[in-house]
Design a protein around this motif. Sequence first.
Motif, PDB file in Angstrom:
ATOM      1  N   LYS A 194       0.915  -1.139  -0.084  1.00  0.00           N
ATOM      2  CA  LYS A 194       0.112  -0.041  -0.210  1.00  0.00           C
ATOM      3  C   LYS A 194       0.979   1.268   0.002  1.00  0.00           C
ATOM      4  CE  LYS A 194      -0.853   0.258   5.072  1.00  0.00           C
ATOM      5  NZ  LYS A 194      -1.004  -1.135   5.590  1.00  0.00           N
ATOM      6  N   ASP A 195       0.573   2.432  -0.626  1.00  0.00           N
ATOM      7  CA  ASP A 195       1.259   3.637  -0.775  1.00  0.00           C
ATOM      8  C   ASP A 195       0.623   4.491   0.167  1.00  0.00           C
ATOM      9  OD1 ASP A 195       3.149   5.285  -1.605  1.00  0.00           O
ATOM     10  OD2 ASP A 195       2.964   4.850  -3.827  1.00  0.00           O
ATOM     11  N   PHE A 196       1.335   5.510   0.629  1.00  0.00           N
ATOM     12  CA  PHE A 196       1.164   6.555   1.628  1.00  0.00           C
ATOM     13  C   PHE A 196       1.647   7.604   1.303  1.00  0.00           C
ATOM     14  CE2 PHE A 196       4.844   3.724   2.385  1.00  0.00           C
ATOM     15  CZ  PHE A 196       5.746   4.404   2.807  1.00  0.00           C
ATOM     16  N   MET A 197       1.274   8.798   2.067  1.00  0.00           N
ATOM     17  CA  MET A 197       1.699   9.980   2.014  1.00  0.00           C
ATOM     18  C   MET A 197       1.102  11.050   3.068  1.00  0.00           C
ATOM     19  SD  MET A 197      -0.827  11.328  -1.121  1.00  0.00           S
ATOM     20  CE  MET A 197      -0.194  12.796  -1.235  1.00  0.00           C
ATOM     21  N   PHE A 198       1.899  11.973   3.344  1.00  0.00           N
ATOM     22  CA  PHE A 198       1.408  13.178   4.351  1.00  0.00           C
ATOM     23  C   PHE A 198       0.872  14.265   3.376  1.00  0.00           C
ATOM     24  CE2 PHE A 198       4.990  10.939   6.461  1.00  0.00           C
ATOM     25  CZ  PHE A 198       4.560  10.858   7.891  1.00  0.00           C
ATOM     26  N   SER A 199      -0.187  14.714   3.950  1.00  0.00           N
ATOM     27  CA  SER A 199      -0.727  15.888   3.453  1.00  0.00           C
ATOM     28  C   SER A 199      -0.815  17.044   4.432  1.00  0.00           C
ATOM     29  CB  SER A 199      -2.054  15.697   2.674  1.00  0.00           C
ATOM     30  OG  SER A 199      -2.977  14.917   3.380  1.00  0.00           O
ATOM     31  N   ARG A 200      -1.063  18.345   4.217  1.00  0.00           N
ATOM     32  CA  ARG A 200      -0.892  19.466   5.158  1.00  0.00           C
ATOM     33  C   ARG A 200      -2.421  19.362   5.451  1.00  0.00           C
ATOM     34  NH1 ARG A 200       2.885  22.164   8.269  1.00  0.00           N
ATOM     35  NH2 ARG A 200       4.830  22.541   7.029  1.00  0.00           N
ATOM     36  N   LYS A 201      -2.566  19.625   7.001  1.00  0.00           N
ATOM     37  CA  LYS A 201      -4.087  20.078   7.229  1.00  0.00           C
ATOM     38  C   LYS A 201      -4.433  21.173   6.992  1.00  0.00           C
ATOM     39  CE  LYS A 201      -5.311  16.645  11.210  1.00  0.00           C
ATOM     40  NZ  LYS A 201      -6.136  15.970  10.187  1.00  0.00           N
ATOM     41  N   GLN A 202      -5.800  21.466   6.931  1.00  0.00           N
ATOM     42  CA  GLN A 202      -6.151  22.992   6.651  1.00  0.00           C
ATOM     43  C   GLN A 202      -5.635  23.992   7.773  1.00  0.00           C
ATOM     44  OE1 GLN A 202     -10.577  22.495   6.552  1.00  0.00           O
ATOM     45  NE2 GLN A 202     -10.536  24.196   5.209  1.00  0.00           N
ATOM     46  N   GLY A 203      -5.243  25.007   7.162  1.00  0.00           N
ATOM     47  CA  GLY A 203      -4.584  26.245   8.152  1.00  0.00           C
ATOM     48  C   GLY A 203      -3.151  25.887   8.225  1.00  0.00           C
ATOM     49  N   TRP A 204      -2.484  24.634   7.716  1.00  0.00           N
ATOM     50  CA  TRP A 204      -1.178  24.342   7.911  1.00  0.00           C
ATOM     51  C   TRP A 204      -0.865  24.018   9.351  1.00  0.00           C
ATOM     52  CZ3 TRP A 204       3.209  25.150   4.337  1.00  0.00           C
ATOM     53  CH2 TRP A 204       2.873  25.462   3.194  1.00  0.00           C
ATOM     54  N   VAL A 205      -2.060  23.352  10.163  1.00  0.00           N
ATOM     55  CA  VAL A 205      -1.737  22.932  11.559  1.00  0.00           C
ATOM     56  C   VAL A 205      -1.493  21.283  11.426  1.00  0.00           C
ATOM     57  CG1 VAL A 205      -2.673  22.858  13.704  1.00  0.00           C
ATOM     58  CG2 VAL A 205      -3.255  24.783  12.215  1.00  0.00           C
ATOM     59  N   GLY A 206      -0.225  20.983  11.170  1.00  0.00           N
ATOM     60  CA  GLY A 206      -0.044  19.580  11.222  1.00  0.00           C
ATOM     61  C   GLY A 206      -0.353  18.860   9.994  1.00  0.00           C
ATOM     62  N   PHE A 207      -0.211  17.482   9.851  1.00  0.00           N
ATOM     63  CA  PHE A 207      -0.505  16.765   8.760  1.00  0.00           C
ATOM     64  C   PHE A 207      -1.512  15.712   8.813  1.00  0.00           C
ATOM     65  CE2 PHE A 207       3.820  18.393   8.415  1.00  0.00           C
ATOM     66  CZ  PHE A 207       3.955  18.792   7.051  1.00  0.00           C
ATOM     67  N   THR A 208      -2.004  15.125   7.910  1.00  0.00           N
ATOM     68  CA  THR A 208      -2.701  13.831   7.894  1.00  0.00           C
ATOM     69  C   THR A 208      -1.892  12.821   7.332  1.00  0.00           C
ATOM     70  OG1 THR A 208      -4.812  14.837   7.702  1.00  0.00           O
ATOM     71  CG2 THR A 208      -4.744  12.607   7.079  1.00  0.00           C
ATOM     72  N   TYR A 209      -1.657  11.767   7.650  1.00  0.00           N
ATOM     73  CA  TYR A 209      -0.800  10.698   7.056  1.00  0.00           C
ATOM     74  C   TYR A 209      -2.047   9.424   6.656  1.00  0.00           C
ATOM     75  CZ  TYR A 209       2.513   6.639   6.682  1.00  0.00           C
ATOM     76  OH  TYR A 209       3.442   5.749   6.388  1.00  0.00           O
ATOM     77  N   SER A 210      -2.077   9.267   5.334  1.00  0.00           N
ATOM     78  CA  SER A 210      -3.154   8.352   4.756  1.00  0.00           C
ATOM     79  C   SER A 210      -2.481   7.720   3.672  1.00  0.00           C
ATOM     80  CB  SER A 210      -4.257   9.301   4.703  1.00  0.00           C
ATOM     81  OG  SER A 210      -4.318   9.960   3.792  1.00  0.00           O
ATOM     82  N   GLY A 211      -3.347   6.965   2.985  1.00  0.00           N
ATOM     83  CA  GLY A 211      -3.155   6.303   1.656  1.00  0.00           C
ATOM     84  C   GLY A 211      -3.033   7.191   0.545  1.00  0.00           C
ATOM     85  N   ALA A 212      -2.217   6.587  -0.486  1.00  0.00           N
ATOM     86  CA  ALA A 212      -1.983   7.260  -1.509  1.00  0.00           C
ATOM     87  C   ALA A 212      -2.391   6.139  -2.722  1.00  0.00           C
ATOM     88  CB  ALA A 212      -0.789   7.965  -2.132  1.00  0.00           C
ATOM     89  N   PRO A 213      -2.808   6.421  -3.936  1.00  0.00           N
ATOM     90  CA  PRO A 213      -2.690   5.560  -5.179  1.00  0.00           C
ATOM     91  C   PRO A 213      -1.383   4.987  -5.282  1.00  0.00           C
ATOM     92  CG  PRO A 213      -4.011   7.383  -5.590  1.00  0.00           C
ATOM     93  CD  PRO A 213      -3.316   7.650  -4.318  1.00  0.00           C
ATOM     94  N   LEU A 214      -1.284   3.643  -5.616  1.00  0.00           N
ATOM     95  CA  LEU A 214       0.118   3.051  -5.735  1.00  0.00           C
ATOM     96  C   LEU A 214       0.638   3.710  -6.997  1.00  0.00           C
ATOM     97  CD1 LEU A 214       1.764   0.812  -4.588  1.00  0.00           C
ATOM     98  CD2 LEU A 214       0.727  -0.736  -6.205  1.00  0.00           C
ATOM     99  N   GLY A 215       1.952   4.041  -6.392  1.00  0.00           N
ATOM    100  CA  GLY A 215       2.929   4.622  -7.522  1.00  0.00           C
ATOM    101  C   GLY A 215       2.916   6.191  -7.348  1.00  0.00           C
ATOM    102  N   GLU A 216       2.060   6.871  -6.382  1.00  0.00           N
ATOM    103  CA  GLU A 216       1.720   8.467  -6.293  1.00  0.00           C
ATOM    104  C   GLU A 216       2.320   8.871  -5.107  1.00  0.00           C
ATOM    105  OE1 GLU A 216      -1.838   9.666  -7.700  1.00  0.00           O
ATOM    106  OE2 GLU A 216      -1.985   8.299  -9.369  1.00  0.00           O
TER     107      GLU A 216
END
Length: 270
Positions: A194-216
């Motif tokens: 499974k692929d995974f990524m961090f994305s910025r939360k709204q307002g730049w307060v922390g991150f969400t760590y969740s899945g990503a489409p494989l290869g991305e």
Amino acid sequence: MNGTSHSRIGLSSYAFFWQLSDQVSQPLSIHDALRSAADLGVTLFQICDYAPLEKMNDDELAAVRRTADELGITLEVGTKGIRPEHLRKFLHIAQALGSDLLRTMFNVPGHTPDNEEATRIFTDVLPDYEAAGVRIAVETYEQVPTEQILDVVRRVNSPYLGICSDPANTVAALEMPRQVIDAVAPFVLNMHIKDFMFSRKQGWVGFTYSGAPLGEGLLDYDYMIEKIQPKERNINQIVEHWLPWQDSEAETIRLENQWTQQSLDYLRSK
């Protein structure tokens, strides 16, 4: 027994996580999920952490096995926990389903074995698994340091006990994927992809760590394959997703199916 004669690409029930859940208006049965897998040209399916499996009687297990056999699908089984009675129960389930592998994890609520206890349990239970031709693969994840799992695997020192590698899980314990891949490579019996990524939360307060489409996302698939060598070592690669619920049921299901197709296309192209 349906022994693994070559490395295969399979789907996990985690690839149908939302569609199998009661979050959707018409949840799939495990039979439906197997038929969907067959429609995608998949011949391996891992029923992993699927609660209804534990409650099935022998007739219900036989029915699942029959569906899989009719579709030309080999089954694998996954659970959590290593209490001896639990492992014995799941050996029975694995045998009923024709699975030659059980994926598990050390900890469950109320039981967090240390290395000594885990070593004792596996040493005690493994002769039954060996007699049945079923291997146990312990998954890498954030609750137990990878080195601790490897210590137990080394102590037990049996070809019937190894690792289910999933470098996505360990990031939550600040274990870097490459280090985990390097450490577990010699002991891997099964791979979760499974692929995974961090994305910025709204307002730049922390991150969400969740899945990503494989290869991305951040999974260095080529590095992992080079280190673990699934084809050469007959290690199956099981597709999972960490897909967050979307704005609607329809969109969630659409995306879940899209991620599954993308994962299969990606793995088949390699």
